[in-house]
Write an enzyme that holds these catalytic residues in place. Sequence first.
Site, PDB file in Angstrom:
ATOM      1  N   SER A   1       3.724   2.638   5.669  1.00  0.00           N
ATOM      2  CA  SER A   1       2.832   1.449   4.774  1.00  0.00           C
ATOM      3  C   SER A   1       1.491   1.124   5.830  1.00  0.00           C
ATOM      4  O   SER A   1       0.316   3.030   6.056  1.00  0.00           O
ATOM      5  CB  SER A   1       3.882   0.505   5.056  1.00  0.00           C
ATOM      6  OG  SER A   1       2.922  -1.035   4.053  1.00  0.00           O
TER       7      SER A   1
ATOM      8  N   HIS B   1       2.490   4.433   0.402  1.00  0.00           N
ATOM      9  CA  HIS B   1       2.890   4.052  -1.358  1.00  0.00           C
ATOM     10  C   HIS B   1       1.793   2.701  -1.412  1.00  0.00           C
ATOM     11  O   HIS B   1       1.344   2.621  -0.340  1.00  0.00           O
ATOM     12  CB  HIS B   1       4.333   2.890  -0.782  1.00  0.00           C
ATOM     13  CG  HIS B   1       4.180   2.376  -0.467  1.00  0.00           C
ATOM     14  ND1 HIS B   1       3.732   0.579   0.034  1.00  0.00           N
ATOM     15  CD2 HIS B   1       5.231   1.895   0.776  1.00  0.00           C
ATOM     16  CE1 HIS B   1       4.108   0.148   1.059  1.00  0.00           C
ATOM     17  NE2 HIS B   1       4.570   1.043   1.651  1.00  0.00           N
TER      18      HIS B   1
END
Length: 244
Positions: free
Chosen positions: A130, A153
């Site tokens: 992340s 993501h």
Amino acid sequence: MLKSNNENLKQSNDNEQEDNSNNTQEQEVNTASAFETGSITVSKDGHFIHCLTIIGQIEGHYILPSQNKTTKYEHVIPQLVAIEESKEIEGLLIILNTVGGDVEAGLAIAELLSTMKTPTASLVLGGGHSIGVPLAVSCKKSFIVPSATMTVHPVRMNGLVLGVPQTLSYFEKMQDRIVNFVSNNSKISDEDFRKLMLKTGELVMDVGTVLDGEGAVQSGLIDEMGGLCDALDFLNKTIEENEI
């Protein structure tokens, strides 16, 4: 004459004991620092390199539960300023094993790292997921071990989210900031990075991509496969080149 020699020998022994005492105290200070702040400064061939760990979840504006392993951005930022202004510290090694966390806090740390004049290197161990991705690419050179993974993501938000155009615009702008930062500080293009972010079928009930060490290097996200010795060798070499 014999008395003078004995006095010199005694003085030499006293100096040696003092040096040993100073070394012991320095080791104790470094050990205490490692336990308290997750950082330590080491010396080799007269060069001082500071090691800073970013582990667990990056804590931002909200305090996480006590059972969570966290890295607090208000602790990291002053350390980076002190390292940049230090006359002794000549290199900085960032070791990453993070699941991500607060987007703005992580991006703030990454921006600071990318603008430092002090030679920097990052090493991804375990995971750099992340917001850990911008942190990994923010240093002058990034390394990753073969067993590590990185999850790319889209930006997500916890808590109450209003389904209005303004919310979608905020998400889009935040995502653009991350994409631009990563593409500007790595070898991956913004188009390819967006494809990794929006890929379907790889993550259960989510979109995105999981990259292992080799995949992260092949995609251009990370500079090189390597471990601790490789990152330290890079810093020492860079320091020596700057001295010439």
